[in-house]
Design an enzyme around this catalytic site. Structure first.
Site, short mmCIF file in Angstrom:
data_model
loop_
_atom_site.label_atom_id
_atom_site.label_comp_id
_atom_site.label_asym_id
_atom_site.label_seq_id
_atom_site.Cartn_x
_atom_site.Cartn_y
_atom_site.Cartn_z
N HIS A 177 0.92 -1.14 0.16
CA HIS A 177 -0.01 0.12 -0.07
C HIS A 177 0.98 1.12 -0.09
O HIS A 177 1.80 1.32 1.02
CB HIS A 177 -0.86 -0.07 1.32
N HIS A 221 -0.38 2.96 11.62
CA HIS A 221 0.85 3.89 11.57
C HIS A 221 0.45 5.05 12.73
O HIS A 221 -0.37 5.49 13.16
CB HIS A 221 1.23 4.47 10.21
N GLU A 227 -3.36 14.71 10.38
CA GLU A 227 -4.09 14.28 9.40
C GLU A 227 -5.56 14.77 9.66
O GLU A 227 -6.29 14.09 10.87
CB GLU A 227 -3.99 12.81 9.18
N HIS A 266 -6.41 12.87 13.60
CA HIS A 266 -5.28 12.28 13.87
C HIS A 266 -4.16 13.12 14.16
O HIS A 266 -3.41 13.43 13.12
CB HIS A 266 -4.87 11.05 13.17
N HIS A 272 -3.02 5.17 14.61
CA HIS A 272 -4.38 5.07 14.11
C HIS A 272 -4.26 4.16 12.61
O HIS A 272 -3.28 3.76 12.37
CB HIS A 272 -5.15 6.24 13.63
#
Length: 349
Positions: A177, A221, A227, A266, A272
């Site tokens: 990913h 992570h 974010e 976050h 999260h």
């Protein structure tokens, strides 16, 4: 608000920085000194610092945030969405590096307004109020005439809009990913290489063609970037379960999941990742076939700065206090795998 056919007598400009507007519900008619832009959900608009503007709500024929949809609540002529304001620099396209000359948000798809000015004397010479955001405070003045009196303009310091459905996504065709920076629409550079003052990132409909035994959702992570996520329409593929993501706490407690118009934050170095339901589905997916993620359109405001929440955000009754419960039920998968390997070793020894 209004029907988009007339002008309000109240206008605004921001002396502090540029604003990026992301409509989620309702179509906006944004009139500026350079002309008019109609901006609907799945489109964005950038208003540069110092440009005078006003916002009306266009009378709708229906729409749920997805183009061509229908929603009776549109008849109430409401609008909601998200705004990102930056206090330094301007938004630009990200550098494409080895991607080459085309891909992501292409410059040709950004639209600028055509010059438009008031010719009706009853409107052009009507007194108005202009609000100035300066030093994070609001000031007002009364003007003797309409501010939209620019007959023609040239240059590149002007408002613009972009249709997010035109975004050309890239992704891995082998395994893993990739970092969500591959979905960056616009960026505002910082003074530190490798980080941004602000990134605007979207998670559009796309095909995941990764190799077998790959974990397709975002991994768990912590990040040096803060974010802030929002959902324009549909669902977000990493928050399928209840309690997964932002606003509408009451609905989330009943299993509503991450809802359009909601948000999650976050902050810097806050751990999260996908909720328990999404994780369970992902680890049982052999990834033997390409899969199209087309359930909605989510986005992220990302910044290298730590975001401070307002008192309103901390105390509002639609804040979701049970958000962390979306990770309840995550099990120790590695411990069981390790035990199996030890048993196999004993049998083989």
């Amino acid at each position: 608000d209004g029907d988009g056919d007339g002008e309000m007598d109240r206008h605004m400009y921001d002396s502090d920085g540029d604003m990026l507007i992301v409509p989620q519900h309702g179509t906006l008619v944004i009139t500026t000194e350079m002309g008019r832009l109609t901006v609907q959900p799945q489109e964005i608009c950038v208003l540069p610092r110092g440009v005078v503007f006003s916002v009306n709500i266009r009378k709708s024929t229906g729409g749920d945030g997805m183009k061509g949809g229908a929603d009776e609540s549109e008849a109430r002529e409401e609008a909601r969405g998200y705004i990102l304001e930056i206090y330094k620099g301007h938004f630009t396209l990200p550098e494409l590096g080895p991607i080459g000359s085309n891909g992501l948000a292409n410059a040709r798809d950004f639209l600028y307004p055509t010059a438009r000015y008031e010719t009706d004397p009853s409107v052009a010479h009507r007194p108005c109020t202009v609000v100035n955001k300066f030093g994070n405070a609001l000031f007002t003045r009364t003007g003797p005439h309409c501010p939209y009196n620019v007959v023609a303009w040239h240059g590149n310091y002007a408002p613009y809009k972009y249709d997010l459905t035109k975004f050309c996504a890239v992704n891995s065709v082998t395994y893993d990913h990739l970092d969500p920076s591959i979905y960056t629409v616009l960026t505002a550079k910082s003074d530190e290489a490798g980080t941004a003052l602000a990134d605007f990132v979207i998670f559009p409909p796309r095909i995941m063609a990764t190799d077998e035994d790959t974990f397709r959702p975002p991994w768990f992570h912590r990040n040096v970037m803060s974010e802030f996520m929002g959902l324009i329409c549909g669902t977000y593929d990493a928050k399928a379960g209840s309690g997964g993501g932002g606003g509408g706490g009451g609905d989330n407690e009943k299993g509503g999941g991450f809802k359009p118009g909601g948000a999650s934050l976050h902050n810097t170095m806050t751990p999260h990742g996908p909720d328990a339901e999404t994780y369970a589905k992902a680890i049982s997916d052999p990834c033997a076939e390409p899969k199209k993620f087309d359930g909605g359109l989510a986005f992220m405001f990302e910044t290298s700065l730590t975001l401070k929440c307002s008192e309103y955000a901390l105390g509002c009754n639609h804040r979701e206090y049970t958000y962390a419960q979306c990770w309840d039920g995550l099990n120790d998968e590695f411990g069981g795998w390790l035990k199996e390997k030890e048993e196999e070793k004993k049998k083989g020894g």
